[in-house]
Scaffold this motif. Structure first.
Motif, mmCIF file in Angstrom:
data_model
loop_
_atom_site.group_PDB
_atom_site.id
_atom_site.type_symbol
_atom_site.label_atom_id
_atom_site.label_comp_id
_atom_site.label_asym_id
_atom_site.label_seq_id
_atom_site.Cartn_x
_atom_site.Cartn_y
_atom_site.Cartn_z
ATOM 1 N N GLY A 88 0.796 -1.115 0.130
ATOM 2 C CA GLY A 88 0.013 -0.138 0.042
ATOM 3 C C GLY A 88 0.900 1.113 0.168
ATOM 4 N N GLY A 89 0.308 2.195 -0.356
ATOM 5 C CA GLY A 89 0.925 3.608 -0.472
ATOM 6 C C GLY A 89 0.972 4.306 -1.684
ATOM 7 N N ARG A 90 2.221 4.783 -2.131
ATOM 8 C CA ARG A 90 2.428 5.752 -3.581
ATOM 9 C C ARG A 90 3.305 4.701 -4.143
ATOM 10 N NH1 ARG A 90 1.562 11.593 -2.018
ATOM 11 N NH2 ARG A 90 1.482 11.568 -0.019
ATOM 12 N N LEU A 91 2.574 4.010 -5.495
ATOM 13 C CA LEU A 91 3.367 2.944 -5.988
ATOM 14 C C LEU A 91 4.321 3.349 -7.007
ATOM 15 C CD1 LEU A 91 0.590 0.070 -5.872
ATOM 16 C CD2 LEU A 91 2.361 0.729 -4.099
ATOM 17 N N ALA A 92 3.872 4.629 -7.486
ATOM 18 C CA ALA A 92 4.692 5.134 -8.698
ATOM 19 C C ALA A 92 5.181 6.446 -8.343
ATOM 20 C CB ALA A 92 3.746 5.177 -9.841
ATOM 21 N N VAL A 93 6.036 7.151 -9.361
ATOM 22 C CA VAL A 93 6.540 8.198 -9.081
ATOM 23 C C VAL A 93 5.784 9.406 -9.937
ATOM 24 C CG1 VAL A 93 8.408 9.967 -9.386
ATOM 25 C CG2 VAL A 93 8.845 7.675 -8.969
ATOM 26 N N GLY A 94 5.197 10.411 -9.176
ATOM 27 C CA GLY A 94 4.589 11.577 -9.843
ATOM 28 C C GLY A 94 3.892 11.262 -11.050
ATOM 29 N N VAL A 95 3.832 11.634 -12.290
ATOM 30 C CA VAL A 95 3.099 11.343 -13.439
ATOM 31 C C VAL A 95 2.547 10.092 -13.870
ATOM 32 C CG1 VAL A 95 3.316 13.880 -14.263
ATOM 33 C CG2 VAL A 95 4.812 11.825 -14.842
ATOM 34 N N GLN A 96 3.466 9.109 -13.379
ATOM 35 C CA GLN A 96 3.412 7.751 -13.746
ATOM 36 C C GLN A 96 1.984 7.362 -13.278
ATOM 37 O OE1 GLN A 96 6.445 5.449 -12.285
ATOM 38 N NE2 GLN A 96 7.828 6.189 -13.803
ATOM 39 N N GLU A 99 -2.209 2.745 -12.107
ATOM 40 C CA GLU A 99 -2.693 1.560 -12.330
ATOM 41 C C GLU A 99 -1.699 0.725 -12.893
ATOM 42 O OE1 GLU A 99 -4.145 4.399 -14.956
ATOM 43 O OE2 GLU A 99 -3.962 4.924 -12.899
ATOM 44 N N ARG A 100 -0.893 1.311 -13.779
ATOM 45 C CA ARG A 100 0.329 0.529 -14.670
ATOM 46 C C ARG A 100 1.205 0.027 -13.630
ATOM 47 N NH1 ARG A 100 2.455 -2.146 -17.793
ATOM 48 N NH2 ARG A 100 4.538 -1.684 -18.713
ATOM 49 N N ALA A 101 1.729 0.934 -12.470
ATOM 50 C CA ALA A 101 2.507 0.379 -11.613
ATOM 51 C C ALA A 101 1.943 -0.958 -10.823
ATOM 52 C CB ALA A 101 2.872 1.580 -10.627
#
Ligand code: B12
Length: 153
Positions: A88-96, A99-101
């Motif tokens: 859980g948390g922020r799985l991707a960086v910024g604009v990525q 859902e893809r991550a």
């Protein structure tokens, strides 16, 4: 599902949300081992064995979860009957696109991607998971471990 090991991904130094998650679970009767920041996956699995964990919950905030989880499948293979892995948390960086991550992370071997603390509770309370901890072999004592290291020849 009552015993939970939690820790941040190997590159991730954020600790606040993880600590909040620990308190959240403890208030609801879970026993939680918090390994804190920057936890190598091998350590997470080893501690899950020692703690007799029913679940491993990985926290991610810095956006590098995909890189940090690249060895997950290989490490899981070294254990017989791994407990479910949550993240859980922020799985991707910024604009990525998150859902893809999320899709990549599932592919890497994570069983559940959590959008909230509450979501963990609803999965933990599902009958399948309860049955899972009750099914631990009786021969090894009153509560044997579901993550015994595999006997790899
Ligand atoms: C405090 C902080 C730090 C502190 C951390 C101190 C500590 N001991 O924790 C310090 C200064 C060290 C730090 C460092 C860095 N940080 Co920082 N940090 C933050 C900050 C300000 C707050 C994070 C926090 O603790 N929030 C409190 C929690 C409770 O709230 P939350 O993050 O919203 O979490 C909620 C949900 O996401 C979810 N959730 C979160 N974790 C989990 C886990 C589970 C299991 C579940 C179910 C849910 C869940 O539930 C929470 C409650 O609703 C955020 C920005 C912000 N305003 O959010 C950046 C932020 C997280 N940091 C960021 C970055 C990039 C870094 C650095 C890489 C910066 C750098 N270049 O050095 C480094 C990290 C280095 C590393 N090795 O990891 C980025 C991440 C970018 C991304 N993912 O897209 C953010 C978002 C800032 C930004 N906007 O760019 N950081």
């Amino acid at each position: 599902m009552k015993r939970v090991v939690i820790g941040m991904t190997e590159s991730d130094c954020h600790t606040v949300s993880l600590y909040m998650f620990k308190l959240y679970l403890e208030e609801r009767g879970f026993q939680v081992l918090n390994l804190g920041a920057c936890v190598p996956l091998e350590l997470m699995f080893r501690e899950a064995v020692n703690f007799r964990a029913d679940a491993i919950v990985i926290g991610a905030q810095n956006g590098h979860a995909v890189d940090d989880l690249k060895r997950l499948k290989a490490i899981k293979k070294g254990y017989r009957d791994s407990p479910p892995i949550f993240i859980g948390g922020r799985l991707a960086v910024g604009v990525q696109k998150p859902e893809r991550a999320e899709a990549i992370i599932r592919d890497l071997g994570v069983d559940h991607v959590l959008n909230s603390f509450e979501e963990f509770l609803s999965i933990a309370a599902a009958p399948g998971d309860r049955r899972r901890s009750e099914m631990a072999p009786a021969a090894a004592g009153p509560k044997s471990h579901p993550v015994a290291p595999a006997l790899v020849g």
